[in-house]
Motif scaffolding. Structure first.
Motif, PDB file in Angstrom:
ATOM      1  N   LEU A   1     -60.745 110.713   6.340  1.00  0.00           N
ATOM      2  CA  LEU A   1     -59.334 110.497   6.638  1.00  0.00           C
ATOM      3  C   LEU A   1     -59.061 110.465   8.137  1.00  0.00           C
ATOM      4  CD1 LEU A   1     -57.765 112.983   4.058  1.00  0.00           C
ATOM      5  CD2 LEU A   1     -58.241 110.539   3.760  1.00  0.00           C
TER       6      LEU A   1
ATOM      7  N   ALA B   1     -52.936 108.852   2.976  1.00  0.00           N
ATOM      8  CA  ALA B   1     -54.280 108.311   3.232  1.00  0.00           C
ATOM      9  C   ALA B   1     -55.284 108.861   2.229  1.00  0.00           C
ATOM     10  CB  ALA B   1     -54.713 108.647   4.654  1.00  0.00           C
TER      11      ALA B   1
ATOM     12  N   SER C   1     -48.611 111.575   6.201  1.00  0.00           N
ATOM     13  CA  SER C   1     -49.515 110.438   6.408  1.00  0.00           C
ATOM     14  C   SER C   1     -50.922 110.772   5.934  1.00  0.00           C
ATOM     15  CB  SER C   1     -49.540 110.055   7.890  1.00  0.00           C
ATOM     16  OG  SER C   1     -48.267 109.614   8.322  1.00  0.00           O
TER      17      SER C   1
END
Length: 204
Positions: free
Chosen positions: A77, A116, A112
């Motif tokens: 990530l 992801a 975020s």
């Protein structure tokens, strides 16, 4: 990560029985995860509150004095905000320790990160990068000199794979005291001349 047996398999009961030092944070994390990714499924595994899609995406751990949010494919990530602060040496799992709760945490970056993670979960697991080759161990001068004087030992040494050559080089090269160097050198030359690898050097 808390790898003890789960105290319950019910997510609501899991939250209700969290230690007081992490219960509120675990509740907040749970609410945020379902707000941001409502399609994730909830379960309890290894005393963690886990959230899954195809596989486990993330999990919450409640400890005595802090909560922890773990991403099962964290190494894949993007983390420009550097939220990960635990387990970065792990090949896949990375975590966020929260000793101060969510205070000061960049929630936009966390959202975020979760998005992801959900996206990565739909993709095949990435192969682990190949291990970096070990740095070549230098040939000890005393061993090189000894091999020049014994053709049989030198011939067998040259036939060995680099891994087996390294064992002899390390063993001789790590010796510091003159007596130890002399003894290991003598054993090495004798074993090589007899066609023995380092692990076989003391065999009769």
């Amino acid at each position: 990560m808390d790898c003890r047996r789960s105290r319950t398999n019910d997510p609501d009961q899991w939250i209700a029985t969290c230690p007081e030092g992490s219960k509120a944070v675990c509740e907040e994390l749970r609410d945020l995860i379902f707000r941001w990714e409502p399609d994730l499924k909830e379960s309890v595994n290894s005393n963690m509150l886990c959230f899954s899609q195809k596989k486990r995406v993330c999990g919450i751990s409640g400890f005595k004095n802090h909560a922890q949010l773990t991403f099962y494919r964290g190494s894949e990530l993007p983390d420009p905000a550097r939220l990960f602060n635990h387990g970065q040496e792990n090949a896949s799992i990375h975590s966020i320790d929260l000793p101060d709760g969510l205070e000061g945490l960049n929630l936009r970056a966390l959202r975020s990160l979760l998005h992801a993670a959900v996206k990565v979960d739909t993709e095949p697991t990435q192969p682990k990068p190949p291990a970096a080759p070990r740095e070549e161990w230098p040939m000890p001068e005393v061993l090189a000199a000894a091999l020049k004087k014994n053709k049989a030992a030198a011939a067998f040494y040259e036939q060995l794979k680099p891994t087996y050559q390294r064992e002899y080089k390390v063993w001789v090269g790590m010796a510091k005291q003159p007596d130890t160097i002399a003894r290991r050198l003598e054993e090495t030359v004798r074993a090589l001349a007899a066609g023995k690898k380092w692990a076989q050097r003391k065999e009769g």
